[in-house]
Write a protein that holds these residues in place. Structure first.
Motif, short mmCIF file in Angstrom:
data_model
loop_
_atom_site.label_atom_id
_atom_site.label_comp_id
_atom_site.label_asym_id
_atom_site.label_seq_id
_atom_site.Cartn_x
_atom_site.Cartn_y
_atom_site.Cartn_z
N SER A 1 5.76 3.98 1.56
CA SER A 1 4.66 4.74 2.18
C SER A 1 4.81 6.24 1.95
O SER A 1 3.86 6.99 2.10
N HIS A 2 6.01 6.67 1.56
CA HIS A 2 6.21 8.11 1.36
C HIS A 2 6.16 8.50 -0.11
O HIS A 2 6.59 9.59 -0.47
N TRP A 3 5.68 7.62 -0.94
CA TRP A 3 5.59 7.91 -2.38
C TRP A 3 4.53 8.97 -2.62
O TRP A 3 3.44 8.91 -2.08
N HIS A 4 4.89 9.95 -3.47
CA HIS A 4 4.00 11.10 -3.66
C HIS A 4 2.91 10.86 -4.70
O HIS A 4 1.92 11.56 -4.73
N GLY A 5 3.10 9.85 -5.56
CA GLY A 5 2.17 9.70 -6.67
C GLY A 5 1.03 8.76 -6.36
O GLY A 5 0.73 8.46 -5.20
N ARG A 6 0.46 8.23 -7.45
CA ARG A 6 -0.64 7.29 -7.34
C ARG A 6 -0.19 6.05 -6.55
O ARG A 6 0.91 5.55 -6.75
N ARG A 7 -1.08 5.56 -5.69
CA ARG A 7 -0.73 4.40 -4.88
C ARG A 7 -0.65 3.17 -5.77
O ARG A 7 -1.62 2.82 -6.46
N PRO A 8 0.52 2.48 -5.79
CA PRO A 8 0.63 1.31 -6.66
C PRO A 8 -0.25 0.16 -6.17
O PRO A 8 -0.56 0.07 -4.98
N ALA A 9 -0.64 -0.73 -7.09
CA ALA A 9 -1.63 -1.74 -6.77
C ALA A 9 -1.07 -2.91 -5.96
O ALA A 9 -1.80 -3.54 -5.21
N PHE A 10 0.21 -3.22 -6.12
CA PHE A 10 0.74 -4.41 -5.45
C PHE A 10 1.46 -4.04 -4.16
O PHE A 10 2.19 -3.07 -4.11
N ASP A 11 1.22 -4.84 -3.12
CA ASP A 11 1.96 -4.62 -1.88
C ASP A 11 3.44 -4.86 -2.10
O ASP A 11 4.29 -4.22 -1.51
N ARG A 12 3.70 -5.82 -2.97
CA ARG A 12 5.07 -6.28 -3.09
C ARG A 12 5.33 -6.69 -4.54
O ARG A 12 4.46 -7.27 -5.19
N ILE A 13 6.51 -6.33 -5.03
CA ILE A 13 6.94 -6.80 -6.35
C ILE A 13 8.26 -7.53 -6.16
O ILE A 13 9.16 -7.04 -5.48
N VAL A 14 8.36 -8.72 -6.72
CA VAL A 14 9.59 -9.49 -6.61
C VAL A 14 10.18 -9.65 -8.00
O VAL A 14 9.47 -10.06 -8.93
#
Lengths: 325, 293, 555
Positions: free
Chosen positions: C230-243
């Motif tokens: 949630s504190h990432w400064h860049g573009r919001r990534p598309a996936f909630d979760r990556i496994v």
């Protein structure tokens, strides 16, 4: 009897500890005989590692000492209750082993239970009419399962049930998709199905054959003949006497197998990406992680030795014919 | 051959399953010996004929390097059977030596040897083989890896499997020796002043030979499976030398493209293991008719 | 069939308990990536491992990296310092050496996952950890070359390097650590730090991560679960979760993809090329297979102490005898390019203008005749009357390599040189055989590198491993040529692009003439992802595609 049962167990246990100590020395030595050390491997992966880095890292990991001395140090540390850190996982050895052991026990006990549940009844059925079609079929089935390479069987099961039919997952512990903890119990069982089947099939044959042989062996015993002569019904004879005694050797074999559960099943674990003891031990050996490899190997060895003591005890306890009067 | 063993084989000969096993093994041996003369070179690579289906030129098709699968299957069978046979022999020899010594001398020698046997039996097999496969013989003062020939590389596999595989025979032979040592004719020989080696070789060894042969035969199947497991881990017989184990392992990588490729070496392993088990079982029944069905 | 019966009996038992129908929902908010290796540790600076850099690239960002076009870019910094823009300034050190001061500014919005800003305090702390002799940081080079750090403010700092090299502004290996979490663990006992670091003891701590994702859960040996930071400064990534799921056996990895247990296979740690080509043929309708030529240089190191191989003509004959074009064309479907030398064709420093060795067994034979190895009864026999035979050692368990080795063996047999193949577990091969120069003739393996990386370690005469230098250095063949040494030294410090280019050309020409090693080919990575996944850009070099994971999305 010169020695009580308790005394015998104690002396066996003492001997087993001596065996473990010797084994730890031998394993340490064998690993010391494996060429290269982790720092050599780091050098080949990293062009910037200079002479001073190498000397520094070697000293840091204690690799500049002769292996016999390292073994003594390891032993002293273990006797004080510290198993040390795993170099590969950068964790205390126990923290690395516990999850792997849990996974392995789950897989292996399921497989063992399945082998027994299918193998023992099949062996009994086969023994009822030796030489019959059923007997021959069961025997053939036993031989066939013993003769199949496990990795081939595992990949065939994956190809059929996972890739072709899509019924079951092809590998891993749980599905990571449906939220924390995977999909719960059903999900875990579905992941367990194929690897457990592979191992169960591989172990099935010996139970069929042992059970059958034990049952047939019992038929020839005098007391069974007496029971027949006395006119007890065949069902009672089979169930009450024959079965009870025939289960003794099978129970002892099972006790031996239970010890083996701790070492995991390297091949099946590799094929099904199941992070158990087999993989952990093999990786730690190959990765020169002495602390982890020794603890893993010795734990497995100790479990097997304990299993054989339990098997002996079970034999004494179950079989009235050898019980000291 | 002692009369005892003749009768063992003769009795086993009456068991149809054992006969089938023997027949399969004989057929394999003949094919592996005579076959290569009639087939293309098993190492002849043709990158323009990879993974071809069966044709008249290549009866079972070609593998991922365009080599004749049938030729490799036979060459591989020869190696696999030789490795398994040699390993079983070596393991039986070690096991017999240990078992005889422990059983005959008894006492402390027996205790030590049997605890060692327990220890080796208790060690997890595959990780131990992984360690042994990576040990550097040069550090033991033996000829190093670098100047080893192909035969030595195969011999190494034989040795490492035998080093962990001798325990069953050792226990068996020890048990038999213990009971034989109490027999009258052995006691008589001891009383007449015969040395321990003479007694072991003249009086005990012939008697334990039969259970030894049975145990060794039964172990061959296991050894073939172990070699294939080692190949799967990249530690078995190394290509270009073909073995069923490394052929099957290689074919598993192509299993989605050429599933038939995995069938043949898999079938070879399966049939050979089955045949050895049937034969061993037959021999065992002949030896100990009480176990018979 | 009794076999099927017994299978079914067991399978049915378990199936009944496990409920048959697969419940995998189309979870579009989760992406499952299959790789062949599990990262054993998660500390960014201690030991390097491909699986680790692949996973960590989603959860943390370096100051600088090479982008998919192999240009150096700023990731955590705001502007790439150069001499031209004035942020880098050559200077003379107090001891007279030439050095350079390079100034970086961290992104103002860069934060750790717990909301603490990434600042110059973290930079200082990381330098302290990196250069401490007891922390176990394997690659301490960059930390050692920094002699001082000036802190201008919370976000701006200046590195003072003790050498002036062409790649002065590439600090890809400088791993910034969160001081607010790690300082305590480090200062209590530096020698114990590697076992105490929160990266391995408390991996799910959000404060350790500053990338688009943070590691939320680790299933040892099996999977790493990453969740959106949630504190990432860049573009919001598309996936909630990556496994990221580790499946070592590549046939099983394919099966998992086909069964839907995983969505994609990472090219960095995925299928061997020949398997991927077959996969593309069979399943090209469902999956996109992208073959990305990489910097990974497959070659054969030659032990130049071997009397046969000390003769350059023999080395050249060995290479002329190899039909590398057919090998690459048939076995690798033309996806991998034949190599001419140590610089990849896609590298900006690559030069075509060097001696080539196309397949020419006749020329190879002539060279061998000239060198004194005439053909006698189908074998090359040396002046001492002994036949010329060679050994080729390579890693066991690498299927592609095993196949290639057998093809090469067949090629050499054709010109009368029998070659014996030996395969060793990687642990033995890299742990001793090559590192301690214990291969009698030839050793086949690959170099991974960054773009424009100077092959100093592999080619400079001072880099020949010996007991005296603790077996460090990677010049395993024992190549010693003063001209090569001079070229390597010159390239490292030459800052003028045109001049560098010509030095690089000279280096490649010398390499191709001298053949200290036999070039085979440049590897290609096979990335496999579902047709609906967009935005993945394979890089082909050591900075993985996951450094740009925020651009990945479903379509």
């Amino acid at each position: 009897m010169g020695m009580s049962t308790g005394g015998r167990v104690f002396s066996r246990a003492l001997q087993s500890v001596a065996v473990l100590l010797a084994m730890s020395f031998v394993i340490y030595g064998l690993m010391g005989l494996m060429p290269g050390d982790p720092i050599d491997t780091m050098i080949s992966g990293n062009p910037h590692l200079g002479s001073t880095d190498v000397a520094r890292l070697r000293a840091l990991y204690g690799l500049d000492q002769p292996w016999a001395l390292r073994w003594l140090r390891w032993l002293a540390q273990v006797l004080q209750g510290h198993l040390g850190y795993s170099r590969l996982y950068a964790k205390p050895v126990l923290a690395a082993i516990v999850p792997a052991l849990g996974n392995t026990l789950l897989l292996m006990t399921t497989a063992l239970a399945a082998s027994l549940l299918v193998g023992v009844p099949l062996g009994i059925l086969a023994s009822l009419r030796p030489g019959s079609v059923l007997d021959r079929l069961a025997n053939l089935c036993a031989f066939v399962t013993i003769s199949v390479p496990t990795f081939w069987l595992g990949l065939m099961l994956i190809a059929f049930f996972a890739a072709r039919l899509g019924w079951l997952p092809a590998g891993g512990l749980t599905s990571m998709v449906a939220g924390e903890g995977g999909g719960g119990l059903a999900d875990r069982l579905r992941h367990l199905a194929l690897p457990a089947t592979t191992l169960a099939v591989a172990g099935l044959g010996q139970y069929v054959r042992h059970m059958r042989a034990a049952m047939i062996g019992e038929v020839r015993q005098d007391y069974i003949r007496t029971a027949w002569a006395k006119g007890c019904g065949p069902a009672r004879v089979v169930l009450a006497h024959q079965l009870r005694n025939a289960l003794i050797p099978v129970a002892t074999i099972t006790a031996l197998e239970v010890g083996g559960l701790f070492s995991g099943a390297l091949i099946t674990e590799t094929v099904f990406a199941w992070p158990g003891m087999g993989r952990l031990i093999a990786e730690s050996v190959m990765g020169n992680d002495f602390n982890l490899a020794l603890t893993g190997l010795l734990l497995a060895t100790a479990a097997t030795l304990a299993g054989s003591i339990v098997a002996d005890l079970a034999y004494l306890w179950l079989d009235p014919r050898v019980r000291p009067s | 051959m002692t009369p005892h063993r003749v009768s063992l084989f003769a009795r086993a000969g009456r068991d149809p399953a054992a006969l089938i096993g023997l027949g399969v093994l004989a057929a394999m041996a003949i094919a592996a010996t005579a076959g290569p003369a009639m087939l293309p070179e098993p190492d002849a690579i043709d990158l323009y004929a990879r993974l071809e289906p069966p044709t008249l030129g290549h009866l079972l098709g070609t593998d991922e390097l365009g080599r004749d699968v049938l030729a490799r299957l036979l060459a591989g069978g020869r190696i696999s059977l030789m490795v398994a046979g040699a390993t079983a022999l070596l393991a039986a020899t070690i096991g017999t030596a240990v078992g005889l010594t422990a059983g005959y001398f008894g006492g402390r020698a027996d205790a030590v040897l049997m605890r060692v046997t327990d220890g080796v039996m208790a060690l997890p097999l595959l990780p131990l083989l992984v360690v042994l496969a990576a040990v550097d013989p040069a550090k033991l003062g033996l000829p190093g890896d670098s100047d080893a020939s192909e035969a030595v590389a195969v011999g190494r596999i034989v040795v490492i499997i035998a080093l962990v595989g001798w325990t069953t025979v050792a226990r068996l032979v020890r048990g038999a020796t213990l009971s034989l040592r109490a027999r009258d004719h052995v006691r008589a020989a001891i009383a007449m002043g015969a040395g321990p080696w003479r007694i072991m070789v003249r009086h005990i060894l012939p008697e334990v030979a039969s259970p030894m042969v049975v145990a060794a035969t039964l172990s061959v199947g296991n050894i073939i499976l172990l070699e294939s497991a080692l190949s799967f881990l990249g530690l078995g017989v190394q290509p270009p030398l073909a073995s069923w184990g490394n052929m099957l392992t290689g074919a598993m990588d192509e299993v989605w493209t050429a599933p038939l490729l995995a069938l043949w070496p898999g079938l070879g392993i399966f049939l050979a293991v089955l045949a050895f088990n049937l034969l061993g079982e037959g021999l065992q029944t002949a030896l100990d008719p009480r176990r018979a069905g | 069939m009794p076999r099927q019966l017994s299978f079914l009996a067991v399978a049915v038992c378990l199936l009944a308990a496990a409920m048959a129908a697969p419940v995998r929902a189309e979870a579009k908010d989760t992406l499952v990536i299959g790789v062949t290796q599990f990262p054993a540790t998660f500390h960014p600076a201690i030991e390097s491992m491909l699986a680790k850099s692949y996973v960590l690239a989603m959860a943390r960002r370096p100051l600088t990296a090479y982008d998919p076009d192999w240009n150096l870019v700023c990731l955590l910094c705001t502007r790439l310092p150069t001499i031209d823009n004035g942020l880098a300034r050559p200077e003379t050190l107090p001891d007279g050496r030439r050095g350079i001061a390079v100034t970086y500014t961290l992104r103002a919005d860069a934060e750790w996952g717990d909301g603490v800003p990434v600042d110059t305090g973290d930079v200082l702390f990381s330098w302290q950890v990196g250069r401490h002799p007891q922390t176990g940081v394997a690659d301490a080079e960059i930390y050692r070359h920094i002699v001082a750090i000036d802190i201008k403010n919370e976000k701006t700092f200046t590195f003072h390097f003790d050498r002036l090299a062409f790649d002065y502004n590439a600090v890809n290996d400088f791993q910034i650590l969160p001081a607010h979490i790690e300082r305590d663990r480090f200062e209590r006992a530096p020698a114990e730090y590697r076992n105490r670091t929160a990266y391995d003891r408390d991996t799910a701590n959000p404060g350790l991560w500053n990338g688009p994702y943070r590691i939320a859960r680790v299933v040892q040996g099996s999977a790493v679960v990453l969740e959106r930071n949630s504190h990432w400064h860049g573009r919001r990534p598309a996936f909630d979760r990556i496994v990221v799921v580790a499946i070592e056996n590549t046939s099983a990895l394919q099966a998992n993809l086909l069964a839907g247990s995983i969505d994609m296979i990472a090219g960095e740690l995925g299928l061997p090329l020949e398997q991927a080509i077959a996969f593309a043929k069979n399943h090209g309708d469902r999956f996109r297979v992208v073959f990305k030529p990489s910097l990974v240089y497959e070659h054969i190191d030659l032990n130049l102490d071997n009397p046969y191989l000390a003769d350059r003509r023999v080395r050249q004959a060995l290479l002329l005898a190899l039909d590398r074009a057919t090998l690459c064309g048939q076995l690798f479907g033309g996806r991998q390019k034949v190599a001419d030398g140590p610089v990849a064709p896609l590298d900006p420093m690559h030069s075509d203008d060097v001696r080539q060795y196309p397949y020419d067994p006749a020329a190879a034979g002539a060279l061998l005749d000239e060198a004194g190895y005439p053909l006698v009864n189908g074998r090359r026999v040396g002046p001492d009357g002994r036949p010329l035979t060679l050994d080729l050692v390579t890693t066991a368990g690498n299927r592609s390599r095993e196949l290639v080795a057998q093809v090469l063996q067949a090629d050499w047999k054709r010109i009368g040189i029998p070659v014996r193949l030996r395969y060793q577990p990687p642990r033995v091969f890299f742990g001793q055989t090559v590192t301690r120069r214990k291969f009698p003739a030839m050793a086949m393996f690959a170099w991974y590198s960054a773009p424009a990386n100077v092959p100093r370690g592999q080619l400079r005469s001072s880099m020949i491993p010996t007991a005296g230098n603790n077996w460090s250095g990677q010049n395993y063949g024992g190549y010693a040529n003063p001209r090569m040494d001079a070229l390597l030294d010159a390239i490292e410090v030459e800052l003028d692009p045109a001049e560098r280019q010509s030095l690089w050309r000279a280096l490649q020409a010398l390499y191709a003439d001298d053949l200290p090693a036999l070039p085979l080919y440049y590897k290609a990575d096979a990335h496999i992802w579902p047709k609906s996944l967009k935005g993945v850009t394979p890089t082909g070099q050591e900075d993985p595609s996951t450094l740009w994971v925020e651009d990945w999305r479903w379509e």
